[in-house]
Motif scaffolding. Sequence first.
Motif, PDB file in Angstrom:
ATOM      1  N   ASP A   1      43.243  39.230  51.533  1.00 44.45           N
ATOM      2  CA  ASP A   1      44.312  38.854  50.414  1.00 44.45           C
ATOM      3  C   ASP A   1      44.129  39.828  49.186  1.00 44.45           C
ATOM      4  OD1 ASP A   1      46.110  37.757  48.631  1.00 44.45           O
ATOM      5  OD2 ASP A   1      44.784  35.745  48.462  1.00 44.45           O
ATOM      6  N   VAL A   2      44.860  40.596  48.610  1.00 45.21           N
ATOM      7  CA  VAL A   2      44.765  41.607  47.689  1.00 45.21           C
ATOM      8  C   VAL A   2      44.912  40.944  46.325  1.00 45.21           C
ATOM      9  CG1 VAL A   2      45.528  43.675  46.706  1.00 45.21           C
ATOM     10  CG2 VAL A   2      45.216  43.490  49.010  1.00 45.21           C
TER      11      VAL A   2
ATOM     12  N   ALA B   1      52.606  36.940  47.974  1.00 47.42           N
ATOM     13  CA  ALA B   1      51.089  37.393  48.339  1.00 47.42           C
ATOM     14  C   ALA B   1      51.243  38.897  48.785  1.00 47.42           C
ATOM     15  CB  ALA B   1      50.401  36.452  49.018  1.00 47.42           C
ATOM     16  N   VAL B   2      50.100  39.763  48.571  1.00 45.36           N
ATOM     17  CA  VAL B   2      50.132  40.996  49.113  1.00 45.36           C
ATOM     18  C   VAL B   2      48.854  40.937  50.085  1.00 45.36           C
ATOM     19  CG1 VAL B   2      49.685  43.459  48.784  1.00 45.36           C
ATOM     20  CG2 VAL B   2      51.435  42.126  47.564  1.00 45.36           C
ATOM     21  N   TYR B   3      48.790  41.386  51.193  1.00 49.01           N
ATOM     22  CA  TYR B   3      47.730  41.341  52.248  1.00 49.01           C
ATOM     23  C   TYR B   3      47.398  42.817  52.469  1.00 49.01           C
ATOM     24  CZ  TYR B   3      48.683  36.236  52.372  1.00 49.01           C
ATOM     25  OH  TYR B   3      49.152  35.110  52.071  1.00 49.01           O
ATOM     26  N   GLN B   4      46.076  43.224  52.732  1.00 53.30           N
ATOM     27  CA  GLN B   4      45.868  44.574  53.141  1.00 53.30           C
ATOM     28  C   GLN B   4      45.395  44.382  54.547  1.00 53.30           C
ATOM     29  OE1 GLN B   4      43.079  46.425  50.618  1.00 53.30           O
ATOM     30  NE2 GLN B   4      42.819  48.328  52.153  1.00 53.30           N
ATOM     31  N   SER B   5      45.624  45.258  55.419  1.00 55.87           N
ATOM     32  CA  SER B   5      45.139  45.427  56.730  1.00 55.87           C
ATOM     33  C   SER B   5      44.455  46.565  57.096  1.00 55.87           C
ATOM     34  CB  SER B   5      46.297  45.153  57.844  1.00 55.87           C
ATOM     35  OG  SER B   5      45.637  45.502  58.959  1.00 55.87           O
TER      36      SER B   5
ATOM     37  N   TRP C   1      49.871  47.428  54.261  1.00 56.04           N
ATOM     38  CA  TRP C   1      49.901  46.347  53.441  1.00 56.04           C
ATOM     39  C   TRP C   1      51.205  45.451  53.971  1.00 56.04           C
ATOM     40  CZ3 TRP C   1      47.858  50.947  51.615  1.00 56.04           C
ATOM     41  CH2 TRP C   1      46.684  50.901  50.927  1.00 56.04           C
ATOM     42  N   TYR C   2      50.942  44.135  53.759  1.00 57.89           N
ATOM     43  CA  TYR C   2      51.976  43.098  54.012  1.00 57.89           C
ATOM     44  C   TYR C   2      52.350  42.488  52.793  1.00 57.89           C
ATOM     45  CZ  TYR C   2      51.220  43.879  59.000  1.00 57.89           C
ATOM     46  OH  TYR C   2      50.908  44.536  60.289  1.00 57.89           O
TER      47      TYR C   2
END
Length: 122
Positions: free
Chosen positions: A15-16, A23-27, A33-34
Amino acid sequence: MVTTLIDPQASTWVDVFSTKQGAVYQSDAERCWYVDFAGKVARFDYRCLLKLKKAVYNVDIEAKLLETSKDPDVEIIFICACDHTYILTLMQIIALKELMEGTFVMLQLNSILQDRLYRIAV
């Protein structure tokens, strides 16, 4: 590519930044980014994430709010060279702008912390 969000904690997503609207998530494994917003989860590389930020920042929200015509308060955000299109109301644009601002502040803060920690360690 639109995917559904199963459980970001169970996968490699970090979770960024998140708000009540999204929300913005980083993989790190996928180097992307999602963005979970407006009922869909979209995958972005860094270049496309910057394009999304630029497209959202280019919407003149104040002018749209002051406009007296009876046009619907809807904005289409199309990102060139990306597969994603958003059709958003003004309130959603404000929420997405807040999400983008917070995301890039957190990414910049992470970069500053990494830089400071690396300098101290070396």
